[in-house]
Write an enzyme that holds these catalytic residues in place. Structure first.
Site, PDB file in Angstrom:
ATOM      1  N   GLU A  85       0.840  -1.206   0.000  1.00  0.00           N
ATOM      2  CA  GLU A  85       0.000   0.000   0.000  1.00  0.00           C
ATOM      3  C   GLU A  85       0.873   1.253   0.000  1.00  0.00           C
ATOM      4  OE1 GLU A  85      -0.181  -2.528   1.992  1.00  0.00           O
ATOM      5  OE2 GLU A  85      -2.194  -3.372   1.910  1.00  0.00           O
ATOM      6  N   ASP A 267      18.399 -41.580  -6.296  1.00  0.00           N
ATOM      7  CA  ASP A 267      18.657 -40.370  -7.095  1.00  0.00           C
ATOM      8  C   ASP A 267      19.804 -39.511  -6.579  1.00  0.00           C
ATOM      9  OD1 ASP A 267      16.413 -41.160  -8.404  1.00  0.00           O
ATOM     10  OD2 ASP A 267      15.184 -39.426  -7.884  1.00  0.00           O
ATOM     11  N   ALA A 362       1.692 -42.138  -1.888  1.00  0.00           N
ATOM     12  CA  ALA A 362       0.433 -42.841  -1.572  1.00  0.00           C
ATOM     13  C   ALA A 362       0.120 -42.694  -0.085  1.00  0.00           C
ATOM     14  CB  ALA A 362       0.548 -44.320  -1.944  1.00  0.00           C
TER      15      ALA A 362
HETATM   16  N1  LIG Z   1       9.805 -38.796 -11.527  1.00  0.00           N
HETATM   17  C1  LIG Z   1       9.658 -38.247 -10.359  1.00  0.00           C
HETATM   18  O1  LIG Z   1       9.024 -37.193 -10.229  1.00  0.00           O
HETATM   19  C2  LIG Z   1      10.238 -38.908  -9.172  1.00  0.00           C
HETATM   20  C3  LIG Z   1      10.783 -40.153  -9.276  1.00  0.00           C
HETATM   21  N2  LIG Z   1      11.271 -40.781  -8.183  1.00  0.00           N
HETATM   22  C4  LIG Z   1      11.749 -42.153  -8.353  1.00  0.00           C
HETATM   23  O2  LIG Z   1      10.926 -42.992  -7.537  1.00  0.00           O
HETATM   24  C5  LIG Z   1      11.692 -44.066  -7.009  1.00  0.00           C
HETATM   25  C6  LIG Z   1      11.536 -44.088  -5.486  1.00  0.00           C
HETATM   26  O3  LIG Z   1      10.183 -44.276  -5.189  1.00  0.00           O
HETATM   27  P1  LIG Z   1       9.655 -44.600  -3.727  1.00  0.00           P
HETATM   28  O4  LIG Z   1      10.469 -45.650  -3.097  1.00  0.00           O
HETATM   29  O5  LIG Z   1       8.220 -44.840  -3.848  1.00  0.00           O
HETATM   30  O6  LIG Z   1       9.822 -43.191  -3.055  1.00  0.00           O
HETATM   31  P2  LIG Z   1      10.424 -42.545  -1.733  1.00  0.00           P
HETATM   32  O7  LIG Z   1      11.776 -42.988  -1.384  1.00  0.00           O
HETATM   33  O8  LIG Z   1      10.315 -41.085  -2.014  1.00  0.00           O
HETATM   34  O9  LIG Z   1       9.436 -42.997  -0.622  1.00  0.00           O
HETATM   35  C7  LIG Z   1       9.511 -44.253   0.017  1.00  0.00           C
HETATM   36  C8  LIG Z   1      10.393 -44.230   1.240  1.00  0.00           C
HETATM   37  O10 LIG Z   1       9.942 -43.254   2.136  1.00  0.00           O
HETATM   38  C9  LIG Z   1      10.255 -43.614   3.464  1.00  0.00           C
HETATM   39  N3  LIG Z   1       9.071 -43.516   4.321  1.00  0.00           N
HETATM   40  C10 LIG Z   1       9.050 -42.969   5.568  1.00  0.00           C
HETATM   41  N4  LIG Z   1       7.844 -42.999   6.101  1.00  0.00           N
HETATM   42  C11 LIG Z   1       7.044 -43.548   5.191  1.00  0.00           C
HETATM   43  C12 LIG Z   1       5.666 -43.856   5.206  1.00  0.00           C
HETATM   44  N5  LIG Z   1       4.875 -43.561   6.247  1.00  0.00           N
HETATM   45  N6  LIG Z   1       5.139 -44.421   4.112  1.00  0.00           N
HETATM   46  C13 LIG Z   1       5.918 -44.694   3.043  1.00  0.00           C
HETATM   47  N7  LIG Z   1       7.242 -44.444   2.995  1.00  0.00           N
HETATM   48  C14 LIG Z   1       7.809 -43.879   4.059  1.00  0.00           C
HETATM   49  C15 LIG Z   1      10.818 -45.020   3.419  1.00  0.00           C
HETATM   50  O11 LIG Z   1      12.208 -44.845   3.465  1.00  0.00           O
HETATM   51  P3  LIG Z   1      13.214 -45.931   4.131  1.00  0.00           P
HETATM   52  O12 LIG Z   1      13.126 -47.111   3.197  1.00  0.00           O
HETATM   53  O13 LIG Z   1      14.529 -45.245   4.095  1.00  0.00           O
HETATM   54  O14 LIG Z   1      12.688 -46.205   5.483  1.00  0.00           O
HETATM   55  C16 LIG Z   1      10.371 -45.501   2.049  1.00  0.00           C
HETATM   56  O15 LIG Z   1      11.214 -46.470   1.496  1.00  0.00           O
HETATM   57  C17 LIG Z   1      13.103 -43.825  -7.451  1.00  0.00           C
HETATM   58  O16 LIG Z   1      13.364 -44.637  -8.578  1.00  0.00           O
HETATM   59  C18 LIG Z   1      13.145 -42.363  -7.847  1.00  0.00           C
HETATM   60  O17 LIG Z   1      14.067 -42.122  -8.867  1.00  0.00           O
HETATM   61  C19 LIG Z   1      11.248 -40.203  -6.946  1.00  0.00           C
HETATM   62  C20 LIG Z   1      10.729 -38.945  -6.793  1.00  0.00           C
HETATM   63  C21 LIG Z   1      10.163 -38.200  -7.900  1.00  0.00           C
HETATM   64  N1  LIG Z   2      13.094 -37.414 -12.330  1.00  0.00           N
HETATM   65  C1  LIG Z   2      12.551 -36.173 -12.288  1.00  0.00           C
HETATM   66  C2  LIG Z   2      12.367 -35.514 -11.056  1.00  0.00           C
HETATM   67  N2  LIG Z   2      12.727 -36.106  -9.896  1.00  0.00           N
HETATM   68  C3  LIG Z   2      12.793 -35.411  -8.622  1.00  0.00           C
HETATM   69  O1  LIG Z   2      13.851 -34.461  -8.611  1.00  0.00           O
HETATM   70  C4  LIG Z   2      14.855 -34.858  -7.677  1.00  0.00           C
HETATM   71  C5  LIG Z   2      16.230 -34.492  -8.160  1.00  0.00           C
HETATM   72  O2  LIG Z   2      16.402 -33.109  -7.884  1.00  0.00           O
HETATM   73  P1  LIG Z   2      17.829 -32.376  -8.044  1.00  0.00           P
HETATM   74  O3  LIG Z   2      18.898 -33.316  -7.572  1.00  0.00           O
HETATM   75  O4  LIG Z   2      17.728 -31.156  -7.193  1.00  0.00           O
HETATM   76  O5  LIG Z   2      17.980 -32.019  -9.487  1.00  0.00           O
HETATM   77  C6  LIG Z   2      14.642 -36.344  -7.553  1.00  0.00           C
HETATM   78  O6  LIG Z   2      15.163 -36.897  -6.398  1.00  0.00           O
HETATM   79  C7  LIG Z   2      13.144 -36.424  -7.550  1.00  0.00           C
HETATM   80  O7  LIG Z   2      12.597 -36.017  -6.321  1.00  0.00           O
HETATM   81  N3  LIG Z   2      11.806 -34.268 -11.088  1.00  0.00           N
HETATM   82  C8  LIG Z   2      11.458 -33.663 -12.254  1.00  0.00           C
HETATM   83  O8  LIG Z   2      10.948 -32.526 -12.250  1.00  0.00           O
HETATM   84  N4  LIG Z   2      11.652 -34.296 -13.426  1.00  0.00           N
HETATM   85  C9  LIG Z   2      12.182 -35.524 -13.499  1.00  0.00           C
HETATM   86  O9  LIG Z   2      12.328 -36.046 -14.597  1.00  0.00           O
END
Ligand SMILES: NC(=O)C1=CN([C@@H]2O[C@H](COP(=O)(O)OP(=O)(O)OC[C@H]3O[C@@H](n4cnc5c(N)ncnc54)[C@H](OP(=O)(O)O)[C@@H]3O)[C@@H](O)[C@H]2O)C=CC1
Ligand SMILES: Nc1c(N[C@@H]2O[C@H](COP(=O)(O)O)[C@@H](O)[C@H]2O)[nH]c(=O)[nH]c1=O
Length: 628
Positions: A85, A267, A362
């Site tokens: 403002e 990652d 999820a």
């Molecule tokens: N394309 C994209 O946008 C993205 C892709 N990815 C990909 O997804 C894959 C990983 O997926 P995902 O394993 O599902 O992801 P995350 O690792 O992000 O989530 C699962 C992990 O979260 C932890 N966790 C803690 N509390 C909870 C809870 N209450 N419920 C569930 N998990 C919990 C556990 O870790 P712990 O096992 O250490 O206990 C579990 O293994 C990789 O291949 C990655 O490259 C990931 C992010 C973004």
């Molecule tokens: N693969 C994927 C993503 N993945 C997300 O980005 C993180 C990597 O971030 P950084 O290391 O900061 O570059 C990775 O761990 C995951 O959470 N994001 C996106 O926009 N596009 C992509 O194709």
């Protein structure tokens, strides 16, 4: 970029308008008001991504002459910097006199000096149009009242101005401060789930309609799921560079970015916003097992800190390793998304970006913590039966269970499509307690929007004497035509659950409550007996309980003139019993309670004010099913 640098260096963000370059507006209707409020909302969003996601304020000043020219604009760069403002007033200069100021949100005030208000008033602004009231309870309505009391005309969208164009402008104001609205209404930070996925699921037809359908199904369907990584877990990169730059901006708008342990293992992310300076969100890893690599980008905390949240007692030795690197470790009894966001709320966070994989997303969706989804859909096909999808198991088996997104938008970013939508509607903070109609029905002198609210609950609160637990005995008529003195309103109220019951045990219950040593004990005993012996509660209790309470309260205030004066002194204020648990007598945690105690007190206040001839005659009370 130049703008970003200017802001990062703290330059004033006001935009000066030369009188000669003023846009000529010939339209004098609501649509113009709406468009200026919308412009204020747009302006307010300019600092997002460069400052911590605090409230966004924008201001537009227009003349009230027939042309209604815009003469000044400004937006708040960050908390503590020059209010929007003030900037707009400075930009408009002499044009402020008699002009209209448009703001997306009611001004707040951190320092108590009301800089924003003084600027508008002193500049001679005659009308202020406000998008939304301030969402914080202690600020809501204050600036509006102050401006009105200074003689300015104040119009609030949805209250004083209603039309289709106003609704559209109002929505812009809500969206631009969504994190603060969610935080104020739900006491959790605003959570956004973002992922990048390929186009291929179990079914594929490459059309836009398919993408839209696919997106919605992605959240919910076991049949149509894009992939967020290859079967190997390799995910860099699905989305284009342009999309990933947008992710950097999203990070800059957030207070924290969350991933799960598996994403760290697969990652080795950095999770930093790399969009040219600005706000750096905290990085958070959720890991139950703490089975994490000893060397990881996230453990380098020289520029941005990292917190690892884990299960109590998990890998204590590794916790020490993390601590030695400067990573904060926080233990939870049972690690879950809800407790984590509650914890982050307590740390003051407004906005969280979930960049996790499908398992954690999820879990977060099932826990109800996700408010918004950003899905970057890349025109790529990776295939692979075991390739992970954006959202893991939600336990849904039919499409009818699918979660529908609200306010879905589609934006092409380079080759990708960004599909965004809300999983939970933006909360409406407008109604105060009780609702608009009910408030004026109870006391026509109250304005549901402008009346301050007095909360009372514990007896030691400033208005604690309004509580039923206050130690004020009441003398009430008994069934035999005599009088009985009850230790408190609560004693009387609880005992009357059993008055008139035909069962002889009821007398014992009444006696037990009557003899309770404190109002708390009376409440405990009354509730326990009601729970254990529902058949003994008088058959018409639900119908008469407010009447019983009303008579007891009336007696308390009539027998205690100082309490009556105190009640009368609250005239013009909405009274709310701030009980977070009792949703009938209290206002609830977030105003969801019916607040019947507050309503009865406001009713009594009206009666006392209109009848100054009250006597100390205790009122009659009904005691049986028949005579009520
Ligand atoms: N394309 C994209 O946008 C993205 C892709 N990815 C990909 O997804 C894959 C990983 O997926 P995902 O394993 O599902 O992801 P995350 O690792 O992000 O989530 C699962 C992990 O979260 C932890 N966790 C803690 N509390 C909870 C809870 N209450 N419920 C569930 N998990 C919990 C556990 O870790 P712990 O096992 O250490 O206990 C579990 O293994 C990789 O291949 C990655 O490259 C990931 C992010 C973004
Ligand atoms: N693969 C994927 C993503 N993945 C997300 O980005 C993180 C990597 O971030 P950084 O290391 O900061 O570059 C990775 O761990 C995951 O959470 N994001 C996106 O926009 N596009 C992509 O194709």
């Amino acid at each position: 970029m130049a703008m970003a640098m200017a802001m990062a260096m703290g330059f004033a963000t006001a935009v000066k308008f030369k009188a000669s370059s003023i846009i000529n507006n010939s339209d004098h209707n609501h649509a113009l008001d709406a468009s200026y409020v919308k412009r204020a909302a747009e302006l307010s969003d300019k600092s997002a991504g460069f400052t911590s996601p605090h409230p966004n304020f924008g201001c537009v000043i227009s003349t009230t002459s027939s042309s209604r020219n815009v003469v000044g604009e400004g937006y708040l760069y960050a908390q503590g910097t020059k209010p929007a403002e003030v900037q707009a007033v400075e930009a408009a200069g002499e044009y402020c006199r008699g002009a209209t100021a448009y703001v997306n949100m009611e001004p707040g005030d951190c320092d108590g000096d009301n800089t924003a208000l003084s600027a508008l008033i002193q500049a001679g602004i005659s009308r202020v149009v406000i998008g939304i009231r301030h969402p914080l309870q202690h600020l809501r309505g204050k600036a509006i009242q102050a401006l009105r009391s200074e003689g300015l005309q104040v119009d609030v969208l949805g209250e004083d101005l209603r039309s289709v164009s106003m609704e559209d402008a109002l929505k812009s104001c809500l969206l631009v401060n969504a994190p603060l609205l969610y935080r104020s209404a739900s006491r959790v930070p605003f959570s956004v789930l973002k992922y990048a996925m390929t186009l291929d699921g179990e079914y594929h037809t490459i059309t836009i309609i398919f993408i839209q359908t696919c997106y919605i199904c992605t959240i919910s369907s076991p049949f149509l799921t894009g992939k967020i990584a290859a079967s190997s877990g390799h995910a860099s990169w699905i989305s284009s560079k342009k999309s990933r730059s947008r992710v950097f901006e999203l990070r800059g708008r957030s207070d924290a970015v969350i991933v799960g342990g598996n994403t760290v293992r697969k990652d080795n992310p950095r999770l930093t916003p790399r969009h040219g300076g600005g706000h750096l969100p905290m990085r958070i890893v959720m890991s139950q097992t703490l089975d994490l690599p000893e060397v990881a980008n996230l453990w380098n905390v020289t520029v941005v800190p990292t917190i690892v949240v884990t299960q109590r007692g998990a890998r204590r030795s590794f916790q020490k390793v993390l601590a030695s690197k400067g990573v904060e470790v926080v233990e939870f009894d049972i690690l879950n998304p809800k407790d984590v966001v509650d914890y982050l709320y307590d740390r003051g966070y407004l906005s969280i970006l979930w960049e996790c994989g499908g398992t954690l997303s999820a879990s977060a969706i099932s826990s109800g913590v996700i408010h918004k989804v950003h899905a970057f859909v890349a025109p790529k096909i990776i295939g692979g039966k075991n390739a992970p999808s954006p959202v893991g198991e939600l336990g849904m088996v039919e499409m009818t269970q699918a979660l529908d997104l609200i306010d879905v938008s589609y934006e092409q970013i380079g080759p990708d499509m960004l599909i965004s939508g809300y999983l939970q509607p933006i909360p409406d903070l407008t109604p105060v307690i009780p609702s608009v109609d009910e408030t004026s029905a109870i006391d026509p002198s109250l304005s549901p929007y402008d009346s301050p609210i007095i909360f009372f609950y514990k007896t030691w609160d400033p208005y604690g004497s309004f509580s039923n637990f206050s130690p004020h005995p009441i003398k009430m008529p008994d069934e035999n035509g005599g009088y009985v003195t009850w230790s408190s309103v609560e004693h009387y109220y609880q005992a009357h659950k059993f008055v008139g019951s035909s069962d002889p045990n009821a007398q014992n219950y009444i006696q037990e409550i009557f003899l309770s040593k404190s109002p708390e004990e009376a409440a405990r005993t009354g509730r326990k007996l009601q729970r254990e012996h529902p058949d003994m509660v008088r058959c018409d209790w639900e119908n008469v309980k407010t009447d019983v309470m009303y008579r007891a309260l009336k007696c308390k205030f009539l027998m205690n003139p100082h309490l009556k004066s105190m009640l009368k002194s609250t005239v013009g204020c909405v009274l709310v019993e701030a009980s977070p648990h009792d949703l009938f007598w209290g206002g609830g945690r977030d105003g969801e309670g019916l607040n019947y105690l507050g309503r009865l007190l406001m009713k009594l206040r009206s009666e006392f004010l209109s009848d100054d001839d009250d006597t100390l005659n205790p009122p009659q009370v009904s005691t049986t099913c028949e005579d009520t």
